[in-house]
Design a protein around this motif. Structure first.
Motif, PDB file in Angstrom:
ATOM      1  N   UNK A  44      39.771   8.801 -12.862  1.00 24.01           N
ATOM      2  CA  UNK A  44      40.927   8.868 -13.770  1.00 24.01           C
ATOM      3  C   UNK A  44      40.610   9.773 -14.964  1.00 24.01           C
ATOM      4  N   UNK A  45      39.394   9.683 -15.468  1.00 25.45           N
ATOM      5  CA  UNK A  45      38.995  10.540 -16.581  1.00 25.45           C
ATOM      6  C   UNK A  45      38.997  12.009 -16.169  1.00 25.45           C
ATOM      7  N   UNK A  46      38.551  12.290 -14.942  1.00 24.36           N
ATOM      8  CA  UNK A  46      38.555  13.668 -14.431  1.00 24.36           C
ATOM      9  C   UNK A  46      39.986  14.174 -14.283  1.00 24.36           C
ATOM     10  N   UNK A  47      40.890  13.316 -13.790  1.00 24.70           N
ATOM     11  CA  UNK A  47      42.305  13.697 -13.684  1.00 24.70           C
ATOM     12  C   UNK A  47      42.845  14.098 -15.050  1.00 24.70           C
ATOM     13  N   UNK A  48      42.557  13.267 -16.029  1.00 25.31           N
ATOM     14  CA  UNK A  48      43.041  13.541 -17.384  1.00 25.31           C
ATOM     15  C   UNK A  48      42.488  14.861 -17.888  1.00 25.31           C
ATOM     16  N   UNK A  49      41.218  15.105 -17.654  1.00 27.71           N
ATOM     17  CA  UNK A  49      40.597  16.358 -18.086  1.00 27.71           C
ATOM     18  C   UNK A  49      41.292  17.549 -17.434  1.00 27.71           C
ATOM     19  N   UNK A  50      41.550  17.472 -16.145  1.00 33.30           N
ATOM     20  CA  UNK A  50      42.221  18.549 -15.416  1.00 33.30           C
ATOM     21  C   UNK A  50      43.609  18.797 -15.990  1.00 33.30           C
ATOM     22  N   UNK A  51      44.312  17.722 -16.351  1.00 32.56           N
ATOM     23  CA  UNK A  51      45.679  17.848 -16.853  1.00 32.56           C
ATOM     24  C   UNK A  51      45.749  18.112 -18.351  1.00 32.56           C
ATOM     25  N   UNK A  52      44.596  18.114 -19.015  1.00 37.52           N
ATOM     26  CA  UNK A  52      44.595  18.333 -20.459  1.00 37.52           C
ATOM     27  C   UNK A  52      45.118  17.135 -21.228  1.00 37.52           C
ATOM     28  N   UNK A  53      44.852  15.966 -20.672  1.00 37.97           N
ATOM     29  CA  UNK A  53      45.333  14.722 -21.276  1.00 37.97           C
ATOM     30  C   UNK A  53      44.146  13.844 -21.666  1.00 37.97           C
TER      31      UNK A  53
END
Length: 68
Positions: A46-55
């Motif tokens: 989930x943290x990686x997803x956020x990083x990818x999305x700039x969130x």
């Protein structure tokens, strides 16, 4: 809102598709699609997803009195 809806909404805001999110995470289209449906991701994913999305991703229990 389900986790599936949250991920799709976050992708919309970030201007990417769920498939593109999966590619950037090293997953096939089928794999990311299945995992989004079940919501079975680790906290780190989930943290990686956020990083990818700039969130920013937060994962915590917060009580009405502010206790975390």
């Amino acid at each position: 809102m389900t986790i599936q809806q949250q991920i799709k909404a976050a992708c919309d805001v970030a201007g990417i598709t769920v498939t593109e999110l999966g590619k950037q995470m090293g997953m096939s289209q089928q794999s990311i699609s299945n995992r989004v449906k079940t919501g079975k991701f680790t906290k780190e994913e989930y943290q990686r997803m956020a990083q990818i999305m700039g969130a920013k991703f937060t994962f915590q229990f917060e009580f009405p009195d502010g206790t975390i």
